[in-house]
Design a protein around this motif. Structure first.
Motif, PDB file in Angstrom:
ATOM      1  N   VAL A 111       0.834  -1.319  -0.017  1.00 40.41           N
ATOM      2  CA  VAL A 111      -0.037   0.051   0.037  1.00 40.41           C
ATOM      3  C   VAL A 111       0.739   1.321   0.156  1.00 40.41           C
ATOM      4  CG1 VAL A 111      -1.859   1.437   1.344  1.00 40.41           C
ATOM      5  CG2 VAL A 111      -1.789  -1.146   1.127  1.00 40.41           C
ATOM      6  N   LEU A 112       1.894   1.335   0.901  1.00 39.76           N
ATOM      7  CA  LEU A 112       2.776   2.391   0.978  1.00 39.76           C
ATOM      8  C   LEU A 112       3.562   2.811  -0.482  1.00 39.76           C
ATOM      9  CD1 LEU A 112       4.092   1.993   4.369  1.00 39.76           C
ATOM     10  CD2 LEU A 112       2.443   3.526   3.826  1.00 39.76           C
ATOM     11  N   THR A 113       3.876   1.654  -0.911  1.00 34.70           N
ATOM     12  CA  THR A 113       4.553   1.585  -2.142  1.00 34.70           C
ATOM     13  C   THR A 113       3.806   2.478  -3.370  1.00 34.70           C
ATOM     14  OG1 THR A 113       5.942  -0.033  -1.917  1.00 34.70           O
ATOM     15  CG2 THR A 113       5.803   0.700  -4.168  1.00 34.70           C
ATOM     16  N   ALA A 114       2.255   1.881  -3.510  1.00 32.25           N
ATOM     17  CA  ALA A 114       1.499   2.512  -4.318  1.00 32.25           C
ATOM     18  C   ALA A 114       1.023   3.921  -3.991  1.00 32.25           C
ATOM     19  CB  ALA A 114       0.042   1.614  -4.200  1.00 32.25           C
ATOM     20  N   MET A 115       1.017   4.168  -2.782  1.00 34.60           N
ATOM     21  CA  MET A 115       0.825   5.671  -2.378  1.00 34.60           C
ATOM     22  C   MET A 115       2.196   6.534  -2.743  1.00 34.60           C
ATOM     23  SD  MET A 115      -1.066   5.270   1.354  1.00 34.60           S
ATOM     24  CE  MET A 115      -1.469   7.139   1.431  1.00 34.60           C
ATOM     25  N   GLN A 116       3.113   6.096  -2.670  1.00 36.39           N
ATOM     26  CA  GLN A 116       4.391   6.625  -3.092  1.00 36.39           C
ATOM     27  C   GLN A 116       4.208   6.975  -4.499  1.00 36.39           C
ATOM     28  OE1 GLN A 116       7.051   3.981  -0.672  1.00 36.39           O
ATOM     29  NE2 GLN A 116       8.380   5.817  -0.420  1.00 36.39           N
ATOM     30  N   ARG A 117       4.016   6.103  -5.244  1.00 34.97           N
ATOM     31  CA  ARG A 117       3.979   6.054  -6.756  1.00 34.97           C
ATOM     32  C   ARG A 117       2.890   7.021  -7.435  1.00 34.97           C
ATOM     33  NH1 ARG A 117       2.580   1.048  -8.005  1.00 34.97           N
ATOM     34  NH2 ARG A 117       0.664   1.677  -8.135  1.00 34.97           N
ATOM     35  N   ASP A 118       1.751   6.759  -6.688  1.00 36.46           N
ATOM     36  CA  ASP A 118       0.524   7.245  -7.325  1.00 36.46           C
ATOM     37  C   ASP A 118       0.140   8.963  -6.742  1.00 36.46           C
ATOM     38  OD1 ASP A 118       0.057   5.066  -8.629  1.00 36.46           O
ATOM     39  OD2 ASP A 118      -1.472   4.199  -7.111  1.00 36.46           O
ATOM     40  N   LEU A 119       0.620   9.174  -5.480  1.00 30.41           N
ATOM     41  CA  LEU A 119       0.474  10.371  -4.992  1.00 30.41           C
ATOM     42  C   LEU A 119       1.686  11.199  -4.905  1.00 30.41           C
ATOM     43  CD1 LEU A 119      -1.945   9.137  -1.945  1.00 30.41           C
ATOM     44  CD2 LEU A 119      -2.578  10.003  -4.197  1.00 30.41           C
ATOM     45  N   GLY A 120       2.738  10.746  -5.357  1.00 28.80           N
ATOM     46  CA  GLY A 120       4.096  11.323  -5.222  1.00 28.80           C
ATOM     47  C   GLY A 120       4.550  11.728  -3.855  1.00 28.80           C
ATOM     48  N   LEU A 121       4.359  10.600  -3.123  1.00 30.40           N
ATOM     49  CA  LEU A 121       4.526  10.777  -1.392  1.00 30.40           C
ATOM     50  C   LEU A 121       5.916  10.234  -1.302  1.00 30.40           C
ATOM     51  CD1 LEU A 121       1.239  10.151   0.152  1.00 30.40           C
ATOM     52  CD2 LEU A 121       2.074  12.495  -0.494  1.00 30.40           C
ATOM     53  N   SER A 122       6.508  10.843  -0.260  1.00 32.65           N
ATOM     54  CA  SER A 122       7.817  10.088   0.260  1.00 32.65           C
ATOM     55  C   SER A 122       7.153   8.976   1.048  1.00 32.65           C
ATOM     56  CB  SER A 122       8.304  10.974   1.207  1.00 32.65           C
ATOM     57  OG  SER A 122       8.057  11.489   2.395  1.00 32.65           O
ATOM     58  N   GLU A 123       8.173   7.968   1.589  1.00 32.10           N
ATOM     59  CA  GLU A 123       7.737   7.007   2.390  1.00 32.10           C
ATOM     60  C   GLU A 123       7.232   7.495   3.845  1.00 32.10           C
ATOM     61  OE1 GLU A 123       9.558   2.887   4.472  1.00 32.10           O
ATOM     62  OE2 GLU A 123      11.008   4.213   3.159  1.00 32.10           O
ATOM     63  N   GLN A 124       8.052   8.572   4.331  1.00 32.76           N
ATOM     64  CA  GLN A 124       7.487   9.101   5.462  1.00 32.76           C
ATOM     65  C   GLN A 124       6.075   9.684   5.449  1.00 32.76           C
ATOM     66  OE1 GLN A 124      10.283  11.815   7.348  1.00 32.76           O
ATOM     67  NE2 GLN A 124       8.745  12.581   8.875  1.00 32.76           N
ATOM     68  N   ASP A 125       5.869  10.394   4.297  1.00 31.51           N
ATOM     69  CA  ASP A 125       4.422  11.129   3.831  1.00 31.51           C
ATOM     70  C   ASP A 125       3.350  10.087   3.815  1.00 31.51           C
ATOM     71  OD1 ASP A 125       5.624  13.692   4.323  1.00 31.51           O
ATOM     72  OD2 ASP A 125       5.895  13.953   2.335  1.00 31.51           O
ATOM     73  N   ALA A 126       3.976   8.838   3.198  1.00 29.97           N
ATOM     74  CA  ALA A 126       2.655   7.911   2.924  1.00 29.97           C
ATOM     75  C   ALA A 126       2.421   7.526   4.249  1.00 29.97           C
ATOM     76  CB  ALA A 126       3.479   6.879   1.972  1.00 29.97           C
ATOM     77  N   VAL A 127       3.502   7.101   5.258  1.00 28.56           N
ATOM     78  CA  VAL A 127       2.962   6.439   6.538  1.00 28.56           C
ATOM     79  C   VAL A 127       2.204   7.654   7.177  1.00 28.56           C
ATOM     80  CG1 VAL A 127       3.953   5.847   8.667  1.00 28.56           C
ATOM     81  CG2 VAL A 127       5.104   5.018   6.522  1.00 28.56           C
ATOM     82  N   LEU A 128       2.457   8.803   7.474  1.00 29.24           N
ATOM     83  CA  LEU A 128       1.883   9.899   7.889  1.00 29.24           C
ATOM     84  C   LEU A 128       0.325   9.857   7.277  1.00 29.24           C
ATOM     85  CD1 LEU A 128       4.432  12.660   8.391  1.00 29.24           C
ATOM     86  CD2 LEU A 128       3.407  11.163   9.861  1.00 29.24           C
ATOM     87  N   ARG A 129       0.144   9.604   6.034  1.00 24.59           N
ATOM     88  CA  ARG A 129      -1.176   9.664   5.464  1.00 24.59           C
ATOM     89  C   ARG A 129      -1.936   8.581   5.743  1.00 24.59           C
ATOM     90  NH1 ARG A 129      -3.370  12.246   0.791  1.00 24.59           N
ATOM     91  NH2 ARG A 129      -5.391  11.324   0.570  1.00 24.59           N
ATOM     92  N   VAL A 130      -1.553   7.389   5.876  1.00 28.83           N
ATOM     93  CA  VAL A 130      -2.204   6.259   6.472  1.00 28.83           C
ATOM     94  C   VAL A 130      -2.651   6.512   7.908  1.00 28.83           C
ATOM     95  CG1 VAL A 130      -1.955   3.907   7.108  1.00 28.83           C
ATOM     96  CG2 VAL A 130      -1.200   4.552   4.809  1.00 28.83           C
ATOM     97  N   LEU A 131      -1.788   7.093   8.724  1.00 33.84           N
ATOM     98  CA  LEU A 131      -2.120   7.396  10.186  1.00 33.84           C
ATOM     99  C   LEU A 131      -2.984   8.018  10.263  1.00 33.84           C
ATOM    100  CD1 LEU A 131       1.549   7.166  11.715  1.00 33.84           C
ATOM    101  CD2 LEU A 131      -0.253   5.452  12.079  1.00 33.84           C
ATOM    102  N   ALA A 132      -3.139   9.177   9.273  1.00 31.63           N
ATOM    103  CA  ALA A 132      -4.275  10.376   9.477  1.00 31.63           C
ATOM    104  C   ALA A 132      -5.387   9.579   8.887  1.00 31.63           C
ATOM    105  CB  ALA A 132      -3.777  11.609   8.563  1.00 31.63           C
ATOM    106  N   GLU A 133      -5.507   9.051   7.920  1.00 31.53           N
ATOM    107  CA  GLU A 133      -6.695   8.296   7.402  1.00 31.53           C
ATOM    108  C   GLU A 133      -7.323   7.437   8.532  1.00 31.53           C
ATOM    109  OE1 GLU A 133      -5.877   6.434   3.532  1.00 31.53           O
ATOM    110  OE2 GLU A 133      -5.733   8.417   2.605  1.00 31.53           O
ATOM    111  N   ASP A 134      -6.500   6.582   9.320  1.00 34.71           N
ATOM    112  CA  ASP A 134      -6.785   5.758  10.133  1.00 34.71           C
ATOM    113  C   ASP A 134      -7.690   6.661  11.405  1.00 34.71           C
ATOM    114  OD1 ASP A 134      -5.955   3.320   8.894  1.00 34.71           O
ATOM    115  OD2 ASP A 134      -4.083   3.386  10.120  1.00 34.71           O
ATOM    116  N   ALA A 135      -6.952   7.654  11.794  1.00 32.67           N
ATOM    117  CA  ALA A 135      -7.531   8.503  12.999  1.00 32.67           C
ATOM    118  C   ALA A 135      -9.116   9.071  12.321  1.00 32.67           C
ATOM    119  CB  ALA A 135      -6.461   9.737  13.048  1.00 32.67           C
ATOM    120  N   ALA A 136      -8.707   9.368  11.101  1.00 31.63           N
ATOM    121  CA  ALA A 136     -10.051   9.974  10.585  1.00 31.63           C
ATOM    122  C   ALA A 136     -11.326   8.995  10.652  1.00 31.63           C
ATOM    123  CB  ALA A 136      -9.894  10.501   9.167  1.00 31.63           C
TER     124      ALA A 136
END
Length: 135
Positions: free
Chosen positions: A1-26
């Motif tokens: 999932v993180l690899t796909a987010m990095q590729r599709d959203l242009g995120l760094s690995e750290q930003d992808a992890v933060l995004r997943v955490l934010a989505e879980d909290a939401a």
């Protein structure tokens, strides 16, 4: 999932992890609000950057609860029950080939009909009106 987010959203690995955490909290916040608000809850959506949870509600008291949960409230006119009734009325009739889909759009607080022409969408929706009124 993180690899796909990095590729599709242009995120760094750290930003992808933060995004997943934010989505879980939401997701957790949304579930709690849905339970707490009952019929005042209409729906929710996450901003494109994943940082803002917006929750649509039908009254000011519910909006205050949403704000206290660190989400953004939007007071809308049509309840989730009413939107579901309209969609159910559309579900109850056969869709012509010109209609490619329909769905409850929480952001616009409407039921949207996608069709190859405006006329086809309007005819399909109009045919469902008696079913909406019966519900």
């Amino acid at each position: 999932v993180l690899t796909a987010m990095q590729r599709d959203l242009g995120l760094s690995e750290q930003d992808a992890v933060l995004r997943v955490l934010a989505e879980d909290a939401a997701r957790d916040t949304n579930a709690s609000l849905r339970s707490r608000l009952g019929a005042s809850y209409v729906g929710s959506y996450l901003s494109a950057d994943g940082n803002t949870l917006t929750v649509t509600v039908t009254d000011r008291a519910a909006a205050k609860i949403v704000t206290a949960a660190h989400a953004v409230p939007v007071i809308v006119r049509t309840s989730a029950g009413e939107l579901d009734r309209v969609k159910s009325a559309l579900d109850a009739q056969p869709a012509p080939v010109e209609v490619v889909g329909y769905f409850v759009d929480v952001k616009s607080n409407t039921v949207r009909v996608r069709a190859r022409s405006h006329e086809a969408a309007q005819a399909f929706a109009t045919a469902a009106l008696p079913l909406c009124r019966a519900g």
